[in-house]
Motif scaffolding. Structure first.
Motif, PDB file in Angstrom:
ATOM      1  N   THR B   8       0.780  -1.263  -0.139  1.00  0.00           N
ATOM      2  CA  THR B   8       0.019  -0.050   0.034  1.00  0.00           C
ATOM      3  C   THR B   8       0.941   1.475   0.048  1.00  0.00           C
ATOM      4  N   SER B   9       1.993   1.085   0.421  1.00  0.00           N
ATOM      5  CA  SER B   9       2.771   2.526   0.046  1.00  0.00           C
ATOM      6  C   SER B   9       3.167   2.812  -1.175  1.00  0.00           C
ATOM      7  N   GLN B  10       2.973   1.919  -2.050  1.00  0.00           N
ATOM      8  CA  GLN B  10       3.048   2.210  -3.357  1.00  0.00           C
ATOM      9  C   GLN B  10       1.894   2.913  -3.858  1.00  0.00           C
ATOM     10  N   SER B  11       1.914   3.899  -4.442  1.00  0.00           N
ATOM     11  CA  SER B  11       0.832   4.680  -4.967  1.00  0.00           C
ATOM     12  C   SER B  11      -0.011   3.905  -5.851  1.00  0.00           C
ATOM     13  N   ARG B  14      -2.183   1.147  -3.807  1.00  0.00           N
ATOM     14  CA  ARG B  14      -3.691   1.844  -3.097  1.00  0.00           C
ATOM     15  C   ARG B  14      -4.408   2.073  -4.516  1.00  0.00           C
ATOM     16  N   ARG B  56      -9.900   8.719  -7.081  1.00  0.00           N
ATOM     17  CA  ARG B  56      -9.092   8.169  -7.899  1.00  0.00           C
ATOM     18  C   ARG B  56      -8.890   9.174  -8.924  1.00  0.00           C
ATOM     19  N   PHE B  59      -6.054  11.338  -7.713  1.00  0.00           N
ATOM     20  CA  PHE B  59      -4.730  10.872  -7.613  1.00  0.00           C
ATOM     21  C   PHE B  59      -4.297  10.609  -8.833  1.00  0.00           C
ATOM     22  N   ARG B  60      -4.937  10.690  -9.811  1.00  0.00           N
ATOM     23  CA  ARG B  60      -4.261  10.329 -11.217  1.00  0.00           C
ATOM     24  C   ARG B  60      -3.867  11.909 -11.762  1.00  0.00           C
TER      25      ARG B  60
END
Lengths: 260, 246
Positions: B8-11, B14, B56, B59-60
């Motif tokens: 989960t630490s990778q974007s 998640r 999302r 985030f993108r």
């Protein structure tokens, strides 16, 4: 460009950038209000800030687990003060994230009839405790480093046994005049020496300086939201923005991160 | 726990989990749509899906640059067909992200005067084009592997053994088709990365096909396909050996 890609790949980095944008919106909203801008623009900025806040809550959904893992690691530290401060700080952060997750569920409508104000206050309280503990740790490390630096200086320039003699010790206060007139200059010189020590220690330890600044900026946010020390949304926005930029710096240059 | 935290630490990790949740909600909404007494649950699922989708999109916001960087890297590949397919896929994906960012700006209220429907259709078209390019690359890689395998003597012995196994079985009507399928199955078994990538792209393809009206399925099929492709994406990220290279 390549460094942006690597930076972006970390989930925490994205969250920090969104945090910086969120507090920039808070600051912008405050300045627009002071400047008497159009209500439409203020509403858009307000909505954008709320949207970013909600999205950050979504992004933080798994962070309780991370904080618990950090607490588990902090238990094995050798220094007892650090161990205490860090473990409890991480546990408080885990509780803060748990409350934050509940708030997210309430705001998106998954849990209906949630007392938002109560849970929001709860989460800010945990955040405040975590920040206080972080600041305690910073001050403890600062104290250790100052003591170390003092001893180092004392060993390099040992204090002369006769106060009246012309000593090469730059730390010793001028003591040739009578004692009564000496008191304020002695105090001032002592204070100046302490400040000089502090400045030297902080300058040579950028991770500690950054962490201290970051926690000091951050602490104004829960203080304002809980009503303990209200400073207004402009100051809160500025503090949040500064601490976000500092933590982005820590992510870009990992050597700036305070360890453990 | 540690592996979960690392994932989960990778974007991207998640984002894939949120995508899987979003399509699982879409599928559940479709399955529960006619059940009486589940209306409240459906409302909650809808709000969860909307929250995931909106989050999302935010985030993108930086992914255009990611795609352009990926396109720059794939332009240096030696194989001409791979170079063409992958660069085209990455460029169209970059265009898709541009449209997606514009839609986010519109939803949030930062950009006011853009036609939401038109930009949404453009985004779907770019996404469709990038999926078609990715699928072409998959097909090319599979054909290459098949021709390589067919030339391998050890494999040819295996195939002859298989073909001569049961000559009286009614199913083996066209021996060439049987040989082809045997070869294909061999490739899939030995190269799971290619197979997973092909399956992911085929599943993903149903989403823009439905949105653009080329092949209208229903919301349930779209949700199911999206969920499968998200799960495959999670598996490829968690186990790098299942990720297709380049």
């Amino acid at each position: 460009m390549d460094s942006w890609v690597r930076f972006n790949a970390q989930s925490q980095a994205k969250e920090r950038v969104i945090r910086a944008a969120q507090y920039a919106c808070t600051l912008l909203g405050y300045t627009l209000q002071k400047g008497g801008a159009a209500a439409e623009l203020r509403k858009t900025i307000g909505q954008l800030e709320a949207h970013m806040s909600l999205t950050r809550k979504l992004l933080r959904l798994g962070n309780s687990v991370e904080a618990l893992e950090s607490a588990k690691r902090a238990i094995h530290l050798s220094d007892s003060v650090l161990r205490l401060c860090l473990t409890i700080s991480h546990l408080n952060r885990a509780m803060y994230f748990a409350c934050d997750n509940v708030l997210w569920a309430g705001k998106t409508g998954i849990i209906s009839k949630l007392d938002m104000k109560k849970w929001s206050e709860r989460s800010f309280r945990y955040y405040l405790f975590a920040l206080i503990l972080n600041l305690t740790r910073d001050l403890y490390e600062l104290r250790l480093l100052i003591d170390c630096e003092e001893r180092h200086r004392a060993s390099k320039h040992p204090p002369s046994p006769h106060p009246g003699s012309a000593s090469a010790d730059q730390l010793s206060s001028p003591s040739s005049s009578p004692v009564a007139l000496n008191a304020p200059p002695v105090m001032l010189a002592g204070l100046r020496r302490q400040l000089h020590l502090l400045a030297t220690v902080l300058y040579s330890n950028p991770p500690l300086l950054l962490d201290l600044l970051k926690n000091s900026c951050d602490i104004f946010i829960p203080l304002d939201r809980l009503g303990i020390y209200t400073t207004g949304s402009g100051f809160v926005g500025l503090c949040g923005l500064t601490s976000s930029i500092l933590s982005i710096l820590t992510l870009i240059h990992p050597w700036l991160k305070l360890k453990p | 726990m540690d592996a979960v935290v690392q994932f989960t630490s990778q974007s991207q990790g998640r984002d894939r989990i949120f995508r899987a949740t979003q399509y699982a909600c879409a599928l559940s909404i479709y399955l529960l749509r006619n059940k009486i007494g589940r209306k409240e649950l459906v409302v909650k699922l809808k709000s969860l899906e909307a929250a995931m989708s909106a989050g999302r999109k935010l985030f993108r916001l930086g992914n255009t640059i990611n795609s352009i960087e990926a396109a720059k890297r794939t332009m240096q590949l030696s194989d001409r067909v791979l170079r063409l397919c992958l660069t085209a896929a990455n460029m169209t994906r970059a265009l898709y992200f541009v449209c997606d960012n514009a839609l986010w700006g519109r939803n949030v209220g930062l950009i006011r005067d853009i036609n939401k429907e038109r930009w949404s259709l453009n985004a779907s078209r770019c996404y469709f084009a990038s999926l078609v390019m990715s699928l072409s690359r998959d097909v090319y890689v599979i054909l290459q592997l098949m021709s390589q395998r067919a030339r391998d003597r050890h494999f040819r012995q295996k195939m002859d053994a298989h073909l001569n196994e049961n000559p009286e079985v009614a199913g083996v009507v066209i021996p060439q088709l049987d040989a082809f399928l045997f070869l294909l199955l061999e490739i899939i078994k030995s190269q799971p990365a290619v197979a997973l990538d092909t399956l992911k792209n085929i599943c993903d393809l149903f989403i823009p096909l439905d949105r653009l009206g080329i092949y209208r399925s229903n919301a349930g099929v779209v949700g199911f396909c999206g969920l499968i492709s998200s799960l495959i994406g999670i598996v490829t990220l968690a186990q790098p050996k299942f990720k297709i290279k380049p």
